[in-house]
Design a protein around this motif. Structure first.
Motif, short mmCIF file in Angstrom:
data_model
loop_
_atom_site.label_atom_id
_atom_site.label_comp_id
_atom_site.label_asym_id
_atom_site.label_seq_id
_atom_site.Cartn_x
_atom_site.Cartn_y
_atom_site.Cartn_z
N TRP A 1 -6.14 -4.90 -2.78
CA TRP A 1 -6.18 -3.81 -1.82
C TRP A 1 -7.30 -3.99 -0.80
O TRP A 1 -7.13 -3.68 0.39
N ARG B 1 -6.95 -4.38 3.19
CA ARG B 1 -7.71 -3.59 4.16
C ARG B 1 -8.37 -4.49 5.19
O ARG B 1 -8.38 -4.19 6.40
N ILE C 1 -1.66 2.00 2.70
CA ILE C 1 -2.82 1.81 1.83
C ILE C 1 -3.57 3.12 1.63
O ILE C 1 -3.95 3.48 0.51
N TYR D 1 -1.68 5.39 -0.66
CA TYR D 1 -1.66 4.91 -2.05
C TYR D 1 -2.86 5.44 -2.83
O TYR D 1 -2.77 5.67 -4.04
N GLY E 1 3.02 5.48 0.70
CA GLY E 1 1.94 4.94 -0.12
C GLY E 1 1.64 5.83 -1.30
O GLY E 1 1.49 5.36 -2.44
N PHE F 1 2.24 -7.39 2.85
CA PHE F 1 1.61 -7.24 1.54
C PHE F 1 1.94 -8.42 0.62
O PHE F 1 1.12 -8.79 -0.23
#
Length: 354
Positions: free
Chosen positions: A4, A8, A49, A52, A162, A251
């Protein structure tokens, strides 16, 4: 999960790159095609993101404090900085907290996303409702950039997606971060090849229809098409679908293991809030116009964008600008004990203890 933070960092590099090459796209078809190819998905991926790592429970007092310290206060601080900057450079300023300056729209969007999510989560089919909201808001010319509402509601489905993935444990149940077959990588690369090919071969059409503004999710359909048509919502659905598919491909290509830039991905908000001040002189001076040949200047600007991203993520910059990006403001709260012991990025990154 390093994945993750790697994602980012990749997203914030694309944010800086998009803003850096924006002046090149007026004079170069190659730069414009490149711009369209990743602008179709980089902010949708960022919103996914953020969603999520968001919770749909009614906010606790500590979470409400964090909304103030992580979103509202930085927004006020950087709006004030932008007013001062424009006064110094342009000699005039029009202070208006309802109109986010340049990149600050996403900070405001994060706050609105968090406020809206608990209510959406109470409904059946929250993802469907978010899509209907995104498509429907484009028909309303009175919903504009005030408080970044048009853009926020436009990107809402990605944020809700997300959250939905985390809420239903989709990523873990399907083992999406444990194993990726070779065909997933091949499919992702093929999708980006098609993305680039379509961006390049249709460049004249994309310029004529000003496709990039559709990827901003900021304007009403009547403004994008110069007239009102009933089928305009299909265009929004198409951009949502493109953003979803390309985000998935993005991703897939993100490394799952620890990388040299993993830790930098925990400080994306520093880059997001600060990079516009770095780019502002170049953006306004016109030095990025009429740069030829493109095959030299486009890679050069891309490399410099990565360098700016890394620089603004480093510890000295964070130490110097921390009070602006992450203001503590203990004096503001009746119970300072509600302030978090350690800070996390507003997009949800969990930082290790210092």
């Amino acid at each position: 999960m390093p994945f993750w933070d790697n994602a980012r960092f990749a997203c914030i590099v694309l944010v800086v790159l998009g803003h850096a090459i924006q002046r090149l796209i007026y004079d170069s078809d190659v730069a414009y095609a490149f711009y369209l190819a990743f602008y179709a998905f980089h902010m949708p991926a960022f919103a996914i993101i953020s969603g999520y790592f968001s919770k749909s429970d009614p906010p606790s007092r500590r979470q409400m404090v964090r909304l103030i310290t992580d979103v509202l206060l930085p927004y006020l601080v950087f709006e004030a900085l932008w007013w001062f900057t424009k006064w110094l450079v342009e000699g005039q300023v029009d202070p208006n907290l309802t109109k986010p300056s340049w990149t600050l729209w996403f900070l405001l969007a994060l706050g609105i996303f968090r406020l809206v999510l608990p209510y959406l989560a109470l409904l059946r089919w929250p993802l469907l409702w978010s899509v209907l909201i995104s498509v429907g808001v484009g028909y309303l010319p009175n919903v504009d950039s005030t408080f970044s509402l048009s853009r926020t509601l436009g990107f809402l489905p990605f944020f809700v997606l997300g959250w939905w993935l985390r809420e239903h444990d989709i990523v873990e149940r399907l083992g999406l971060l444990r194993h990726r077959p070779w065909w997933a990588y091949a499919g992702a690369l093929a999708l980006f090849a098609i993305d680039g090919w379509l961006a390049w071969t249709g460049i004249e059409t994309w310029r004529e229809m000003e496709l990039r503004y559709w990827f901003f999710y900021d304007d009403a359909y009547v403004d994008l098409l110069s007239h009102s048509v009933w089928w305009a919502g299909a265009m929004r659905l198409a951009t949502l679908a493109i953003g979803l598919v390309l985000s998935a491909a993005f991703f897939v290509l993100i490394p799952r293991r620890q990388t040299p830039w993993t830790r930098l991905g925990q400080y994306t908000m520093y880059v997001y809030l600060l990079h516009s001040f770095v780019l502002y002189p170049f953006r306004e001076s016109g030095v990025l116009r009429d740069l030829e040949p493109t095959w030299i200047w486009l890679p050069t600007v891309a490399i410099l964008s990565v360098a700016v991203t890394v620089l603004l993520s480093t510890r000295p910059v964070r130490w110097l600008t921390g009070p602006l990006v992450e203001p503590r403001a203990r004096w503001l709260f009746q119970d300072p004990a509600l302030l978090p012991g350690r800070r996390n990025d507003p997009t949800g990154s969990r930082r290790p203890k210092p």
